[in-house]
Design a protein around this motif. Structure first.
Motif, PDB file in Angstrom:
ATOM      1  N   LEU A  40       0.818  -1.210   0.000  1.00 12.21           N
ATOM      2  CA  LEU A  40       0.000   0.000   0.000  1.00 12.21           C
ATOM      3  C   LEU A  40       0.853   1.262   0.000  1.00 12.21           C
ATOM      4  O   LEU A  40       0.567   2.204  -0.748  1.00 12.21           O
ATOM      5  CB  LEU A  40      -0.939   0.005   1.218  1.00 12.21           C
ATOM      6  CG  LEU A  40      -2.130  -0.945   1.145  1.00 12.21           C
ATOM      7  CD1 LEU A  40      -2.878  -0.959   2.469  1.00 12.21           C
ATOM      8  CD2 LEU A  40      -3.066  -0.547   0.018  1.00 12.21           C
ATOM      9  N   ILE A  41       1.913   1.282   0.791  1.00 17.50           N
ATOM     10  CA  ILE A  41       2.730   2.498   0.814  1.00 17.50           C
ATOM     11  C   ILE A  41       3.465   2.640  -0.524  1.00 17.50           C
ATOM     12  O   ILE A  41       3.602   3.743  -1.057  1.00 17.50           O
ATOM     13  CB  ILE A  41       3.688   2.534   2.033  1.00 17.50           C
ATOM     14  CG1 ILE A  41       4.403   3.885   2.144  1.00 17.50           C
ATOM     15  CG2 ILE A  41       4.720   1.441   1.998  1.00 17.50           C
ATOM     16  CD1 ILE A  41       3.498   5.022   2.494  1.00 17.50           C
ATOM     17  N   LEU A  92       0.954   4.111  -2.826  1.00 21.78           N
ATOM     18  CA  LEU A  92       0.665   5.522  -2.554  1.00 21.78           C
ATOM     19  C   LEU A  92       1.661   6.430  -3.290  1.00 21.78           C
ATOM     20  O   LEU A  92       1.270   7.432  -3.911  1.00 21.78           O
ATOM     21  CB  LEU A  92       0.706   5.780  -1.043  1.00 21.78           C
ATOM     22  CG  LEU A  92       0.363   7.197  -0.565  1.00 21.78           C
ATOM     23  CD1 LEU A  92      -1.025   7.613  -1.060  1.00 21.78           C
ATOM     24  CD2 LEU A  92       0.403   7.283   0.952  1.00 21.78           C
ATOM     25  N   PHE A  93       2.938   6.043  -3.278  1.00 23.40           N
ATOM     26  CA  PHE A  93       3.945   6.840  -3.990  1.00 23.40           C
ATOM     27  C   PHE A  93       3.672   6.825  -5.500  1.00 23.40           C
ATOM     28  O   PHE A  93       3.683   7.875  -6.158  1.00 23.40           O
ATOM     29  CB  PHE A  93       5.361   6.308  -3.689  1.00 23.40           C
ATOM     30  CG  PHE A  93       5.932   6.856  -2.405  1.00 23.40           C
ATOM     31  CD1 PHE A  93       6.633   8.062  -2.399  1.00 23.40           C
ATOM     32  CD2 PHE A  93       5.761   6.189  -1.201  1.00 23.40           C
ATOM     33  CE1 PHE A  93       7.154   8.570  -1.204  1.00 23.40           C
ATOM     34  CE2 PHE A  93       6.266   6.700  -0.020  1.00 23.40           C
ATOM     35  CZ  PHE A  93       6.970   7.889  -0.021  1.00 23.40           C
ATOM     36  N   HIS A 108       0.878   6.255  -7.000  1.00 15.51           N
ATOM     37  CA  HIS A 108      -0.393   6.924  -7.227  1.00 15.51           C
ATOM     38  C   HIS A 108      -0.190   8.433  -7.358  1.00 15.51           C
ATOM     39  O   HIS A 108      -0.654   9.050  -8.311  1.00 15.51           O
ATOM     40  CB  HIS A 108      -1.292   6.613  -6.028  1.00 15.51           C
ATOM     41  CG  HIS A 108      -2.735   6.896  -6.247  1.00 15.51           C
ATOM     42  ND1 HIS A 108      -3.397   6.572  -7.405  1.00 15.51           N
ATOM     43  CD2 HIS A 108      -3.658   7.469  -5.434  1.00 15.51           C
ATOM     44  CE1 HIS A 108      -4.669   6.933  -7.304  1.00 15.51           C
ATOM     45  NE2 HIS A 108      -4.854   7.495  -6.118  1.00 15.51           N
TER      46      HIS A 108
END
Ligand code: HEM
Ligand code: SF4
Ligand code: FES
Lengths: 142, 294, 121
Positions: free
Chosen positions: A36-37, A40-41, A43
């Motif tokens: 997920l992290i 996020l980057f 994204h």
């Protein structure tokens, strides 16, 4: 830890058949958290095309030919991206459900059912993911 | 061979509680005992006669840095005649006494009290003297506790574990004594009930060995030490200041926060101490204390 | 051991914030997925559509908070995982600095993007 005879990480994880529910939950939570992290980057990087679009020609926005719109729609037209999105959904749903389980554990609620709630998270993740496939795959072909 | 007996339950108090409310409530302890009884019933269902007259196949870890032929770790096979009620400890003792007197392991009480014989049996940390052979898959693989330095055969170095235990000041601290020479420091029944499970620790290090955070972070206090801290922090006979002092010890960076609630310690503890539950309660206590100060 | 009386110990603050952000993220992440895959299809996203959503101050603030919470939660999670594996000393400080900078960069970039989307540039 210093060890005169170190049985090492390989053997630790070589024993995966002996892992219990709580350990699997921990490993999966970690794995999904890192995904997920990482996402996020990525994204934010993709969405950054909005800066170019906002600075560009307003007419392009009207005609939906600005960088932002074309980048996103271009990505969304790829089959592989849709598959990855379903994967992302599965990852996020598991992280949320197991996250709820962990929050309960932190509050000291239902500690004796911690293994069952982990299995429930897995099953629910599976169901929600499968149920979402039609929506995610809508309008795309290989 | 085995002198094992049903473990006497700790007396709850001097006299049986008269108050029906006290008796009626299902304390966590009673629940655990119930679960255990059900477990025992299942265990008894395992047909011991299957093994009668058979031999038990042991695979025992061997290693000795001081003996030339044993510097390379290996497993030795032993075939031990089965006897009813035989424990893992009984089996390795037989192997030592009859086959190889150099086989080294620690043991003393043979009744799950001294905490010297935690081994890694078939991939799980268990007390040798509390684990029935009849419940194990064969061959029974017996190794020293993981994540601790192996001194010889099944003996591991316990120093680090003891250091962590001592770091939480595992002794009662109360300056003020009650008036009168013969006055006792009484504890309420409820408070005793609260700390009861945490007092049962026998310092066997099974929990520490099962914890993969303790394996990675050498400074982590570990479940047993945190449970010790819990035992005193929750004891109402100590002053509030001492409780705060104790909370400060467990809320260091390498204290309770390292616990990832994998429940591996709780699952291996031979004394059924709800370790994860205690660690979680201390986390909440520490947060509460800090919010109060804010 | 550092004696701290009036503020959270480092580990404790991180732990609590990790859980608070988690509770917030559950709601917002579920909303976000729903919004962009079920209510609006991701494939039909256009700049104009995005702008219509972002112009709403409430939505804008929610998204910015979502970003901050996600960045903190994710990077703090990674940091914790590394400390759990025994990271210490200089290495630990370096990792903390790198992760903090990455987080700040991510949040700054994200806010810039959100402002551009809202058309407030
Ligand atoms: C949406 C609801 C979410 C919930 C309920 C949640 C819950 C949690 C909890 C409770 C932890 C701590 C686990 C522990 O310390 O034992 C955690 C860890 C973590 N979370 Fe989340 N989280 C959520 C969303 C996210 C998002 C959006 C990201 C990414 C940006 C993320 C990334 C991580 C990472 C990287 C970890 C650390 C994993 C590790 O220990 O290696 N989480 N999550
Ligand atoms: S808490 Fe349980 S497993 Fe850990 S040392 Fe004490 S008795 Fe052994
Ligand atoms: S020999 Fe004492 S605990 Fe097993």
């Amino acid at each position: 830890m210093s060890q005169s005879y170190n049985r090492g990480l390989i053997e630790d994880f070589g024993r995966w058949k002996e892992f219990s529910a709580g350990m699997w939950a921990w490993i999966f939570h970690k794995f999904t958290g890192w995904m997920l992290i990482g996402y996020l980057f990525t994204h934010i990087a993709v969405l950054s095309t909005a800066i170019g679009a906002a600075a560009g020609d307003p007419a392009a926005i009207q005609q939906e030919t600005d960088v932002y719109t074309t980048t996103i729609q271009g990505l969304e037209s790829l089959f592989i991206i849709r598959v990855l999105e379903v994967g992302l959904l599965a990852v996020a749903v598991f992280h949320i459900l197991n996250g709820l389980r962990l929050l309960m554990v932190d509050l000291g609620i239902g500690l004796s059912a911690q293994d069952k709630s982990f299995y429930a998270s897995l099953v629910l993740t599976g169901i929600i993911t499968i149920a979402s496939v039609p929506t995610f795959m809508d309008g795309v072909t290989i | 061979m085995s002198t094992q007996q049903e473990q006497p339950q700790e007396p709850e108090s001097q006299e049986a509680p008269e108050d029906p409310e006290m008796r009626g409530t299902e304390s966590p302890q009673q629940e655990r005992l119930k679960e255990k009884e059900q477990g025992l019933a299942q265990e008894e269902a395992v047909d011991e006669s299957d093994l009668e007259g058979e031999t038990v196949h042991l695979k025992v870890f061997r290693y000795d840095p001081e003996v030339e032929g044993k510097q390379e770790p290996r497993f030795d096979d032993f075939y031990v005649p089965f006897e009813k009620g035989m424990t893992v400890l009984d089996a390795v003792m037989y192997a030592r006494d009859e086959f190889d007197s150099s086989l080294t392991f620690r043991h003393s009480c043979r009744q799950a009290v001294c905490g010297s014989d935690a081994f890694f049996v078939n991939g799980k940390q268990q007390l040798g003297c509390k684990t029935q052979i009849s419940e194990l898959k064969q061959p029974v693989r017996i190794e020293p506790l993981p994540h601790q330095e192996v001194v010889k055969d099944l003996v591991v170095d316990m120093d680090h574990f003891y250091d962590q235990m001592h770091a939480v000041e595992p002794y009662f601290q109360q300056e003020e004594l009650p008036d009168g020479d013969l006055e006792e420091q009484r504890q309420s029944r409820e408070n005793r009930e609260k700390v009861k499970m945490s007092t049962r620790c026998i310092w066997c290090a099974a929990c520490m060995s099962s914890c993969n955070i303790a394996a990675g972070d050498n400074e982590y206090l570990g479940p047993a030490a945190i449970n010790k801290a819990y035992r005193f922090a929750m004891d109402e006979r100590e002053d509030e200041e001492i409780k705060e002092h104790r909370l400060r010890i467990v809320e260091q960076e390498h204290g309770v926060w390292r616990c990832q609630t994998q429940f591996s310690c709780t699952e291996v503890c031979p004394k059924d101490i709800p370790l994860t539950e205690h660690i979680q309660e201390l986390k909440r206590e520490a947060v509460k204390k800090n919010l109060k100060f804010w | 051991m550092a004696e701290q009386y009036s503020s959270f110990s480092r580990g404790g603050t991180g732990w609590l914030l990790q859980r608070i952000t988690a509770a917030f993220l559950i709601v917002v992440l579920a909303f976000h997925f729903f919004q962009l895959h079920f209510v609006n299809h991701a494939a039909d996203v256009t700049f104009a559509g995005t702008q219509a959503r972002m112009e709403n101050v409430g939505y804008f603030l929610t998204m910015v908070l979502f970003l901050i919470a996600g960045a903190f939660h994710g990077l703090n999670g990674v940091y914790n995982a590394l400390v759990n594996q025994g990271l210490e000393g200089t290495q630990k400080k370096v990792v903390l600095a790198v992760l903090s900078l990455a987080g700040i960069a991510l949040i700054a970039q994200g806010i810039w993007v959100a402002v551009a989307m809202a058309g407030w540039t």
